[in-house]
Design a protein around this motif. Structure first.
Motif, PDB file in Angstrom:
ATOM      1  N   VAL A 112       0.839  -1.243  -0.171  1.00 17.44           N
ATOM      2  CA  VAL A 112      -0.030  -0.106   0.084  1.00 17.44           C
ATOM      3  C   VAL A 112       0.951   1.124   0.031  1.00 17.44           C
ATOM      4  CG1 VAL A 112      -2.058  -1.065   0.987  1.00 17.44           C
ATOM      5  CG2 VAL A 112      -0.144  -0.365   2.657  1.00 17.44           C
ATOM      6  N   ILE A 113       0.438   2.084  -0.819  1.00 19.77           N
ATOM      7  CA  ILE A 113       1.463   3.304  -1.115  1.00 19.77           C
ATOM      8  C   ILE A 113       0.450   4.671  -0.831  1.00 19.77           C
ATOM      9  CG2 ILE A 113       2.577   5.120  -2.627  1.00 19.77           C
ATOM     10  CD1 ILE A 113       3.197   2.299  -4.265  1.00 19.77           C
ATOM     11  N   ASP A 114       0.695   5.517   0.149  1.00 23.67           N
ATOM     12  CA  ASP A 114      -0.128   6.695   0.459  1.00 23.67           C
ATOM     13  C   ASP A 114      -0.142   7.510  -1.083  1.00 23.67           C
ATOM     14  OD1 ASP A 114      -1.406   9.037   1.324  1.00 23.67           O
ATOM     15  OD2 ASP A 114       0.278   9.502   2.978  1.00 23.67           O
ATOM     16  N   ALA A 115      -1.330   7.773  -1.253  1.00 26.82           N
ATOM     17  CA  ALA A 115      -1.844   8.140  -2.684  1.00 26.82           C
ATOM     18  C   ALA A 115      -2.349   9.705  -2.323  1.00 26.82           C
ATOM     19  CB  ALA A 115      -2.761   7.540  -3.231  1.00 26.82           C
ATOM     20  N   ARG A 116      -2.220  10.133  -1.212  1.00 26.26           N
ATOM     21  CA  ARG A 116      -2.979  11.459  -0.734  1.00 26.26           C
ATOM     22  C   ARG A 116      -4.361  11.445  -1.082  1.00 26.26           C
ATOM     23  NH1 ARG A 116       1.527  12.494   2.294  1.00 26.26           N
ATOM     24  NH2 ARG A 116       3.194  12.386   1.266  1.00 26.26           N
ATOM     25  N   ARG A 117      -5.184  12.459  -0.623  1.00 24.97           N
ATOM     26  CA  ARG A 117      -6.429  12.719  -0.973  1.00 24.97           C
ATOM     27  C   ARG A 117      -7.505  11.585  -0.364  1.00 24.97           C
ATOM     28  NH1 ARG A 117      -7.172  14.518  -7.110  1.00 24.97           N
ATOM     29  NH2 ARG A 117      -6.317  12.582  -7.349  1.00 24.97           N
ATOM     30  N   GLY A 118      -7.032  10.821   0.869  1.00 24.75           N
ATOM     31  CA  GLY A 118      -7.826   9.949   1.338  1.00 24.75           C
ATOM     32  C   GLY A 118      -7.540   8.529   0.574  1.00 24.75           C
ATOM     33  N   GLN A 119      -6.688   8.387  -0.149  1.00 26.41           N
ATOM     34  CA  GLN A 119      -6.534   6.917  -0.982  1.00 26.41           C
ATOM     35  C   GLN A 119      -5.318   6.482  -0.852  1.00 26.41           C
ATOM     36  OE1 GLN A 119      -7.602   8.565  -4.992  1.00 26.41           O
ATOM     37  NE2 GLN A 119      -9.537   7.459  -4.824  1.00 26.41           N
ATOM     38  N   VAL A 120      -5.148   5.241  -1.076  1.00 22.46           N
ATOM     39  CA  VAL A 120      -4.003   4.298  -1.154  1.00 22.46           C
ATOM     40  C   VAL A 120      -3.868   3.771  -2.390  1.00 22.46           C
ATOM     41  CG1 VAL A 120      -3.449   4.249   1.229  1.00 22.46           C
ATOM     42  CG2 VAL A 120      -5.028   2.391   0.089  1.00 22.46           C
ATOM     43  N   TYR A 121      -2.667   3.477  -2.932  1.00 17.60           N
ATOM     44  CA  TYR A 121      -2.476   2.634  -4.218  1.00 17.60           C
ATOM     45  C   TYR A 121      -2.365   1.063  -3.405  1.00 17.60           C
ATOM     46  CZ  TYR A 121      -1.696   6.746  -6.973  1.00 17.60           C
ATOM     47  OH  TYR A 121      -1.725   8.152  -7.257  1.00 17.60           O
ATOM     48  N   ALA A 122      -2.809   0.196  -3.842  1.00 22.78           N
ATOM     49  CA  ALA A 122      -2.941  -1.150  -3.081  1.00 22.78           C
ATOM     50  C   ALA A 122      -2.880  -2.511  -3.996  1.00 22.78           C
ATOM     51  CB  ALA A 122      -3.879  -1.035  -2.248  1.00 22.78           C
ATOM     52  N   ARG A 123      -2.520  -3.440  -3.745  1.00 21.16           N
ATOM     53  CA  ARG A 123      -2.334  -4.669  -4.349  1.00 21.16           C
ATOM     54  C   ARG A 123      -2.006  -5.859  -3.229  1.00 21.16           C
ATOM     55  NH1 ARG A 123       0.403  -6.889 -10.032  1.00 21.16           N
ATOM     56  NH2 ARG A 123      -1.192  -8.118 -10.441  1.00 21.16           N
ATOM     57  N   LEU A 124      -2.983  -6.727  -3.376  1.00 24.16           N
ATOM     58  CA  LEU A 124      -2.905  -7.885  -2.353  1.00 24.16           C
ATOM     59  C   LEU A 124      -2.275  -9.093  -2.567  1.00 24.16           C
ATOM     60  CD1 LEU A 124      -6.311  -7.533  -0.653  1.00 24.16           C
ATOM     61  CD2 LEU A 124      -4.429  -6.188  -0.215  1.00 24.16           C
ATOM     62  N   PHE A 125      -1.459  -9.680  -2.206  1.00 33.41           N
ATOM     63  CA  PHE A 125      -0.810 -10.978  -2.427  1.00 33.41           C
ATOM     64  C   PHE A 125      -0.981 -12.092  -1.502  1.00 33.41           C
ATOM     65  CE2 PHE A 125       1.356  -7.106  -4.195  1.00 33.41           C
ATOM     66  CZ  PHE A 125       1.723  -7.608  -5.372  1.00 33.41           C
ATOM     67  N   ARG A 126      -0.987 -13.229  -1.753  1.00 28.33           N
ATOM     68  CA  ARG A 126      -1.111 -14.384  -0.919  1.00 28.33           C
ATOM     69  C   ARG A 126       0.004 -15.206  -1.252  1.00 28.33           C
ATOM     70  NH1 ARG A 126      -4.756 -15.502   2.843  1.00 28.33           N
ATOM     71  NH2 ARG A 126      -6.552 -14.438   1.454  1.00 28.33           N
ATOM     72  N   ASP A 127       1.074 -15.525  -0.330  1.00 34.30           N
ATOM     73  CA  ASP A 127       2.076 -16.238  -0.424  1.00 34.30           C
ATOM     74  C   ASP A 127       2.807 -16.079  -1.744  1.00 34.30           C
ATOM     75  OD1 ASP A 127       1.487 -17.762   1.709  1.00 34.30           O
ATOM     76  OD2 ASP A 127       0.123 -19.122   0.596  1.00 34.30           O
ATOM     77  N   GLY A 128       2.906 -14.719  -2.125  1.00 35.28           N
ATOM     78  CA  GLY A 128       3.726 -14.191  -3.151  1.00 35.28           C
ATOM     79  C   GLY A 128       2.997 -14.065  -4.426  1.00 35.28           C
ATOM     80  N   VAL A 129       1.641 -14.580  -4.517  1.00 35.01           N
ATOM     81  CA  VAL A 129       0.758 -14.637  -5.653  1.00 35.01           C
ATOM     82  C   VAL A 129      -0.246 -13.366  -5.528  1.00 35.01           C
ATOM     83  CG1 VAL A 129      -0.662 -15.950  -7.027  1.00 35.01           C
ATOM     84  CG2 VAL A 129       1.132 -17.126  -5.939  1.00 35.01           C
ATOM     85  N   ALA A 130      -0.273 -12.470  -6.415  1.00 34.55           N
ATOM     86  CA  ALA A 130      -1.055 -11.394  -6.744  1.00 34.55           C
ATOM     87  C   ALA A 130      -2.711 -11.924  -6.408  1.00 34.55           C
ATOM     88  CB  ALA A 130      -1.063 -10.568  -7.739  1.00 34.55           C
ATOM     89  N   LEU A 131      -3.572 -11.188  -5.676  1.00 33.10           N
ATOM     90  CA  LEU A 131      -4.761 -11.772  -5.634  1.00 33.10           C
ATOM     91  C   LEU A 131      -5.721 -10.836  -6.660  1.00 33.10           C
ATOM     92  CD1 LEU A 131      -5.212 -12.007  -1.752  1.00 33.10           C
ATOM     93  CD2 LEU A 131      -4.676 -13.879  -3.915  1.00 33.10           C
ATOM     94  N   GLY A 132      -5.300  -9.880  -7.245  1.00 30.93           N
ATOM     95  CA  GLY A 132      -5.924  -8.952  -8.142  1.00 30.93           C
ATOM     96  C   GLY A 132      -5.185  -8.109  -8.738  1.00 30.93           C
ATOM     97  N   GLU A 133      -5.632  -6.920  -9.411  1.00 35.31           N
ATOM     98  CA  GLU A 133      -4.901  -5.909  -9.901  1.00 35.31           C
ATOM     99  C   GLU A 133      -4.563  -4.572  -9.052  1.00 35.31           C
ATOM    100  OE1 GLU A 133      -3.636  -6.122 -12.972  1.00 35.31           O
ATOM    101  OE2 GLU A 133      -4.537  -7.932 -13.098  1.00 35.31           O
ATOM    102  N   ALA A 134      -3.756  -4.000  -9.141  1.00 35.65           N
ATOM    103  CA  ALA A 134      -3.368  -2.605  -8.408  1.00 35.65           C
ATOM    104  C   ALA A 134      -4.621  -1.589  -8.554  1.00 35.65           C
ATOM    105  CB  ALA A 134      -2.020  -2.025  -8.944  1.00 35.65           C
ATOM    106  N   GLU A 135      -4.967  -1.176  -7.596  1.00 29.25           N
ATOM    107  CA  GLU A 135      -6.075  -0.291  -7.705  1.00 29.25           C
ATOM    108  C   GLU A 135      -5.923   0.955  -6.730  1.00 29.25           C
ATOM    109  OE1 GLU A 135     -10.203  -1.925  -7.940  1.00 29.25           O
ATOM    110  OE2 GLU A 135      -9.055  -3.472  -6.501  1.00 29.25           O
TER     111      GLU A 135
END
Length: 229
Positions: A112-135
């Motif tokens: 998770v990266i602080d994107a300012r304006r009350g948002q974060v850029y985020a991507r989730l991973f389980r055991d090194g495998v992405a669970l979805g796209e970055a948002e």
């Protein structure tokens, strides 16, 4: 494989040479601006420390975002120019993927990266495998996604958004593992660079929302449009 990694996406300027997982030349400084003036000299010094010169490089990897608009442009322009001069492939590496790869991959990891304006850029991973796209997500939505994916287990949060979420929602994140890295590690960047397919991992900027700045409505010297009557 000997790779040069370039990272100017977040709060650091990094140029490093990594060979088969071992850092053999590195220059890295914390900075939020001034990358353009420092990057070329840092890359030169990192390559000099590694020995063999620029001709010994087999591939160049550069972070493509999400991150600072100006920083990303500086890093990608430098990497692509160097790649063209050396006739070496240049691959783009997601900042979020590199942050997640910078820590122990077991279990749920939220980059998770602080994107300012009350948002974060985020991507989730389980055991090194992405669970979805970055948002780009609101803090509330990011919190809900992380807790739902964790399903009662202890998640790990990495990146500048980790502390932001834990401080905004202390009750929900009282048991998380926080890794507030200012930037991905050189080793993680090198692993992703070596594993990438140059045909698909193109060095193009990854923007998850429109830039804060907007183009002017009229050119300099152009008269203002008449007011509606």
């Amino acid at each position: 494989m000997r790779v040069l990694i370039v990272d100017t996406a977040l709060g650091a300027c990094t140029a490093g040479v990594v060979e088969d997982g071992r850092v053999i030349g590195l220059r890295s400084e914390l900075m939020t601006k001034g990358h353009q003036e420092r990057l070329a000299g840092m890359a030169r010094d990192a390559v000099a420390d590694a020995g063999g010169g620029f001709d010994a490089l087999e591939r160049i990897g550069v972070t493509v975002g999400p991150g600072s608009f100006t920083g990303l442009r500086v890093g990608m322009a430098f990497a692509q120019g160097l790649g063209a001069a050396l006739d070496r492939p240049v691959v783009g590496v997601s900042t979020l993927d590199a942050l997640a790869a910078s820590i122990e991959p077991a279990g749920l990891v939220a980059a998770v990266i602080d994107a300012r304006r009350g948002q974060v850029y985020a991507r989730l991973f389980r055991d090194g495998v992405a669970l979805g796209e970055a948002e780009a997500l609101s803090l509330e939505t990011a919190t809900d996604r992380i807790l739902a994916a964790a399903a009662g287990a202890v998640p790990s949060l990495v990146g500048s958004g980790a502390l932001l979420l834990s401080e905004t929602f202390p009750d929900q994140f009282s048991d998380v593992v926080l890794k507030t890295l200012p930037a991905p590690t050189p080793e993680a960047l090198a692993r992703l660079t070596a594993a990438a397919d140059p045909a698909t991992a193109l060095p193009r900027p990854l923007y998850l929302r429109a830039p804060d700045a907007t183009p002017p409505s009229r050119l300099p010297g152009q008269p203002r449009p008449p007011l509606a009557s």
